[in-house]
Scaffold this active site. Structure first.
Site, mmCIF file in Angstrom:
data_model
loop_
_atom_site.group_PDB
_atom_site.id
_atom_site.type_symbol
_atom_site.label_atom_id
_atom_site.label_comp_id
_atom_site.label_asym_id
_atom_site.label_seq_id
_atom_site.Cartn_x
_atom_site.Cartn_y
_atom_site.Cartn_z
ATOM 1 N N CYS A 75 60.453 35.091 36.685
ATOM 2 C CA CYS A 75 59.540 36.064 37.285
ATOM 3 C C CYS A 75 58.139 35.470 37.148
ATOM 4 O O CYS A 75 57.565 35.455 36.058
ATOM 5 C CB CYS A 75 59.682 37.381 36.534
ATOM 6 S SG CYS A 75 58.733 38.719 37.229
ATOM 7 N N HIS B 283 49.974 29.544 31.999
ATOM 8 C CA HIS B 283 50.938 30.647 31.921
ATOM 9 C C HIS B 283 51.458 30.909 33.332
ATOM 10 O O HIS B 283 50.676 31.075 34.277
ATOM 11 C CB HIS B 283 50.254 31.895 31.367
ATOM 12 C CG HIS B 283 51.079 33.135 31.470
ATOM 13 N ND1 HIS B 283 52.150 33.383 30.637
ATOM 14 C CD2 HIS B 283 50.983 34.192 32.313
ATOM 15 C CE1 HIS B 283 52.678 34.557 30.980
ATOM 16 N NE2 HIS B 283 51.984 35.058 31.984
ATOM 17 N N ARG C 139 66.354 34.826 36.049
ATOM 18 C CA ARG C 139 65.270 35.245 36.949
ATOM 19 C C ARG C 139 63.947 34.796 36.350
ATOM 20 O O ARG C 139 63.464 35.354 35.376
ATOM 21 C CB ARG C 139 65.255 36.766 37.135
ATOM 22 C CG ARG C 139 64.063 37.255 37.977
ATOM 23 C CD ARG C 139 64.144 38.749 38.282
ATOM 24 N NE ARG C 139 64.259 39.568 37.088
ATOM 25 C CZ ARG C 139 63.233 40.191 36.488
ATOM 26 N NH1 ARG C 139 62.016 40.088 36.971
ATOM 27 N NH2 ARG C 139 63.452 40.920 35.411
ATOM 28 N N HIS D 32 57.483 34.968 33.091
ATOM 29 C CA HIS D 32 58.549 35.132 32.106
ATOM 30 C C HIS D 32 59.897 34.850 32.752
ATOM 31 O O HIS D 32 60.028 34.903 33.974
ATOM 32 C CB HIS D 32 58.532 36.550 31.528
ATOM 33 C CG HIS D 32 57.321 36.820 30.699
ATOM 34 N ND1 HIS D 32 56.130 37.239 31.262
ATOM 35 C CD2 HIS D 32 57.104 36.702 29.366
ATOM 36 C CE1 HIS D 32 55.230 37.375 30.293
ATOM 37 N NE2 HIS D 32 55.799 37.063 29.137
#
Length: 136
Positions: free
Chosen positions: A119, A101, A117, A104
């Site tokens: 992030c 992970h 973007r 996002h």
């Protein structure tokens, strides 16, 4: 490239607790908790498998509390998944080589470039300057 598959026990042996929590359990580091990265030429790699994900040229200051990029590196193994946790609908990004992970992606990035973007949790990536030394 073949997918990297390891057990949680194997990942725990390789990663510090915060990097494990964020990358392997889809956690999020606190905003502004990760020290800044150098602004020298280089590439940002996956903290778990070392895959090249983002170029320094795509990093920008979004003031959101996490490292931000307007695009992935060409050919980067960054995949997207719909995320409906925490009562929101977002697009999660993860390393497609190892499943880490990363963070996002949002459509509120710089309009003069891609408008995106990415992030990204700072503990999910490592900076590798063009001279080859790896910095965390």
């Amino acid at each position: 490239m073949a997918k990297i598959e390891k057990t949680d026990a194997e990942w725990r042996e390789e990663l510090d607790p915060e990097t494990f929590r964020v990358t392997r359990q889809a956690g999020t580091e606190r905003p502004f908790s990760h020290p800044g990265f150098p602004k020298t030429p280089g590439v940002f790699t996956c903290a778990c498998c070392g895959a090249e994900l983002f170029a320094q040229d795509n990093k920008f200051e979004s003031h959101c509390g996490w490292p931000s990029f307007d695009a992935t590196k060409a050919g980067a193994p960054v995949a997207e998944t719909r995320d409906t946790t925490h009562g929101m609908v977002r697009t999660e990004v993860h390393c497609d080589d190892c499943g880490a992970h990363l963070g996002h992606v949002f459509p509120d990035g710089p309009r003069e470039t891609t408008g995106m973007r990415y992030c990204i949790n700072g503990v999910s990536i490592r900076f590798q300057p063009d001279d080859g030394a790896v910095e965390t």
